[in-house]
Motif scaffolding. Sequence first.
Motif, PDB file in Angstrom:
ATOM      1  N   GLY A 205      14.642   0.474  10.657  1.00  0.00           N
ATOM      2  CA  GLY A 205      15.482   1.452   9.973  1.00  0.00           C
ATOM      3  C   GLY A 205      15.617   1.221   8.477  1.00  0.00           C
ATOM      4  O   GLY A 205      16.156   2.075   7.765  1.00  0.00           O
ATOM      5  N   LEU A 206      15.110   0.091   7.990  1.00  0.00           N
ATOM      6  CA  LEU A 206      15.253  -0.212   6.568  1.00  0.00           C
ATOM      7  C   LEU A 206      14.499   0.772   5.690  1.00  0.00           C
ATOM      8  O   LEU A 206      14.873   1.003   4.540  1.00  0.00           O
ATOM      9  N   LYS A 207      13.408   1.353   6.230  1.00  0.00           N
ATOM     10  CA  LYS A 207      12.626   2.265   5.390  1.00  0.00           C
ATOM     11  C   LYS A 207      13.441   3.479   4.967  1.00  0.00           C
ATOM     12  O   LYS A 207      13.199   4.043   3.890  1.00  0.00           O
ATOM     13  N   TYR A 208      14.389   3.892   5.795  1.00  0.00           N
ATOM     14  CA  TYR A 208      15.226   5.038   5.426  1.00  0.00           C
ATOM     15  C   TYR A 208      16.285   4.649   4.398  1.00  0.00           C
ATOM     16  O   TYR A 208      16.657   5.454   3.544  1.00  0.00           O
ATOM     17  N   LYS A 209      16.739   3.408   4.471  1.00  0.00           N
ATOM     18  CA  LYS A 209      17.739   2.947   3.502  1.00  0.00           C
ATOM     19  C   LYS A 209      17.104   2.586   2.163  1.00  0.00           C
ATOM     20  O   LYS A 209      17.681   2.843   1.103  1.00  0.00           O
ATOM     21  N   LEU A 210      15.914   1.982   2.207  1.00  0.00           N
ATOM     22  CA  LEU A 210      15.268   1.504   0.989  1.00  0.00           C
ATOM     23  C   LEU A 210      14.283   2.514   0.413  1.00  0.00           C
ATOM     24  O   LEU A 210      13.832   2.350  -0.722  1.00  0.00           O
ATOM     25  N   GLY A 211      13.900   3.537   1.207  1.00  0.00           N
ATOM     26  CA  GLY A 211      13.111   4.636   0.667  1.00  0.00           C
ATOM     27  C   GLY A 211      11.616   4.437   0.630  1.00  0.00           C
ATOM     28  O   GLY A 211      10.918   5.148  -0.096  1.00  0.00           O
ATOM     29  N   TYR A 212      11.059   3.494   1.401  1.00  0.00           N
ATOM     30  CA  TYR A 212       9.601   3.378   1.479  1.00  0.00           C
ATOM     31  C   TYR A 212       9.145   4.000   2.799  1.00  0.00           C
ATOM     32  O   TYR A 212       9.778   3.824   3.823  1.00  0.00           O
ATOM     33  N   ASP A 213       8.043   4.742   2.760  1.00  0.00           N
ATOM     34  CA  ASP A 213       7.601   5.486   3.935  1.00  0.00           C
ATOM     35  C   ASP A 213       6.532   4.712   4.700  1.00  0.00           C
ATOM     36  O   ASP A 213       5.332   4.943   4.549  1.00  0.00           O
TER      37      ASP A 213
ATOM     38  N   LYS B 153      13.135  14.402   5.997  1.00  0.00           N
ATOM     39  CA  LYS B 153      13.569  15.780   6.215  1.00  0.00           C
ATOM     40  C   LYS B 153      13.043  16.316   7.541  1.00  0.00           C
ATOM     41  O   LYS B 153      13.790  16.870   8.335  1.00  0.00           O
ATOM     42  N   ASP B 154      11.739  16.158   7.766  1.00  0.00           N
ATOM     43  CA  ASP B 154      11.128  16.599   9.020  1.00  0.00           C
ATOM     44  C   ASP B 154      11.214  15.479  10.057  1.00  0.00           C
ATOM     45  O   ASP B 154      11.154  14.298   9.713  1.00  0.00           O
ATOM     46  N   PRO B 155      11.319  15.816  11.344  1.00  0.00           N
ATOM     47  CA  PRO B 155      11.481  14.778  12.368  1.00  0.00           C
ATOM     48  C   PRO B 155      10.263  13.878  12.550  1.00  0.00           C
ATOM     49  O   PRO B 155      10.393  12.693  12.770  1.00  0.00           O
TER      50      PRO B 155
ATOM     51  N   ALA C 107       0.820  -1.211   0.000  1.00  0.00           N
ATOM     52  CA  ALA C 107       0.000   0.000   0.000  1.00  0.00           C
ATOM     53  C   ALA C 107       0.855   1.263   0.000  1.00  0.00           C
ATOM     54  O   ALA C 107       0.544   2.228  -0.713  1.00  0.00           O
ATOM     55  N   VAL C 108       1.924   1.290   0.795  1.00  0.00           N
ATOM     56  CA  VAL C 108       2.742   2.510   0.840  1.00  0.00           C
ATOM     57  C   VAL C 108       3.492   2.724  -0.473  1.00  0.00           C
ATOM     58  O   VAL C 108       3.784   3.866  -0.845  1.00  0.00           O
ATOM     59  N   LEU C 109       3.784   1.646  -1.185  1.00  0.00           N
ATOM     60  CA  LEU C 109       4.447   1.813  -2.482  1.00  0.00           C
ATOM     61  C   LEU C 109       3.511   2.458  -3.490  1.00  0.00           C
ATOM     62  O   LEU C 109       3.959   3.141  -4.413  1.00  0.00           O
ATOM     63  N   VAL C 110       2.198   2.260  -3.322  1.00  0.00           N
ATOM     64  CA  VAL C 110       1.218   2.909  -4.188  1.00  0.00           C
ATOM     65  C   VAL C 110       0.952   4.338  -3.726  1.00  0.00           C
ATOM     66  O   VAL C 110       0.955   5.275  -4.530  1.00  0.00           O
ATOM     67  N   VAL C 111       0.724   4.526  -2.444  1.00  0.00           N
ATOM     68  CA  VAL C 111       0.327   5.834  -1.913  1.00  0.00           C
ATOM     69  C   VAL C 111       1.483   6.830  -1.951  1.00  0.00           C
ATOM     70  O   VAL C 111       1.294   8.016  -2.204  1.00  0.00           O
ATOM     71  N   GLY C 112       2.687   6.375  -1.694  1.00  0.00           N
ATOM     72  CA  GLY C 112       3.851   7.259  -1.729  1.00  0.00           C
ATOM     73  C   GLY C 112       4.223   7.811  -0.366  1.00  0.00           C
ATOM     74  O   GLY C 112       3.589   7.515   0.651  1.00  0.00           O
ATOM     75  N   LYS C 113       5.263   8.611  -0.348  1.00  0.00           N
ATOM     76  CA  LYS C 113       5.837   9.124   0.893  1.00  0.00           C
ATOM     77  C   LYS C 113       5.076  10.345   1.403  1.00  0.00           C
ATOM     78  O   LYS C 113       4.466  11.081   0.630  1.00  0.00           O
TER      79      LYS C 113
END
Length: 441
Positions: free
Chosen positions: A304-312, A194-196, A182-188
């Motif tokens: 922490g993988l979401k920051y390395k792989l880029g999915y939100d 950038k924001d905490p 679902a997050v891959l469809v909806v996006g970040k």
Amino acid sequence: MNGADTAFVLISAALVMLMTPGLAFFYGGMVRVKSTLNMLMMSFVSLGIVSILWVLYGYSLTFGDDIGGGILGNLDHVGMAEITPDTLTGGDEGIPVLAFAAFQLMFAIITPALISGALADRVKFTAWALFIALWVTVVYFPVAHWVWGPEGFIGLNGDIKAIDFAGGTAVHINAGVAALAAVLVVGKRVGFKKDPMRPHNLPFVLLGAALLWFGWFGFNAGSELAADGVAATMLFNTQVATGAAVVGWLIYEKLRHGSVTMLGAASGAIAGLVAITPSGASVNAVGAVAIGIIAGVVCAWAVGLKYKLGYDDSLDVVGVHLVGGIVGTLAIGFFAIDDIGLFYGGGLEQLGRQAAGAGVVLVYTFVVTWLLAKGIDRLMGFRVSEDEELAGVDQSQHAESAYDYSGVGSAAAGAPATAAVGGQPTGTDRAAAAAEKRVDA
């Protein structure tokens, strides 16, 4: 009717129901102020939608007699047809089918609610409600039948013969991989990385985790459907594995980041609960502790993988539920006693079965959820506009806010808007302005 077992299952069903409001608090405390009510509602609405669908066709598709191949139940019980208060699960002896149906309904309710944490801050509530209705229909009901149906092909009565006592595959891997799709469809989210985006209310998080932990005793022990030694084993192992996972997560945090956090302790508890769910009835107490520690450490690393792989994945549904579910499911192949697990006299056969069961759910759920989310996005748009997201989905989707700041500052104290001396703002004026800034933030 077995009165003791019936009472046990009814109490367990009530405990599992409490988990969904507990999840709402757990997730609600982790988001920012402007999304709090929306996060609570994304869990709470599942209680309404899934309850209706369960009566109409969900129970029948999940636990009706198999239509062939262990794929899906039949439609003989649409509208709960042919089920009366006197219908028992074991024929002449057992518990009422309605008690079993109520217990399993609570599982169907919380599973899509788990997905909501991955989509925090940015989706339309109407789109989310439609997603719940469609997802339980085409994903949860079939997968639950595969795992727990009388002839489901993944479960012990099917071809794969994977062990899943209370929902490692059907609930946690299912919800976790659906969250990823679902997050891959909806996006970040706007401002991701950038924001905490820190949690706004850690006491809420702890309250939610405590309610989940409490309700999970019904979730796990209640899955035995009898007040017996297996249920007692499952309850005990649930407690020790969860405690061990808290310790494992905090050790990882201390070594990796130099401090231990309340959020980490609460997340570690959920990771332990997830991992022991499929495995708790198959392992001894030492195995439960080992599974808890492993789950705490591995899930702490995985978030922490979401920051390395880029999915939100906003609230770490993938890192906790998907990864924790996989850990618990595969752990059976190592820690199961009675000559089943590798460490207790068994070979690799059961590990292969566990991996096969998890793999089938991973592939099916990811593909179908991605297509479903994509279809909803094309039909009505899954996420809110950027302006609505920045302003907060509480206002745009519900016309409400979680906290009322109207009484903060000079108005509450009956003071004038500006000071009488020099036109400078008073302390109460500064407090009101600060409150408004907090709301805007």
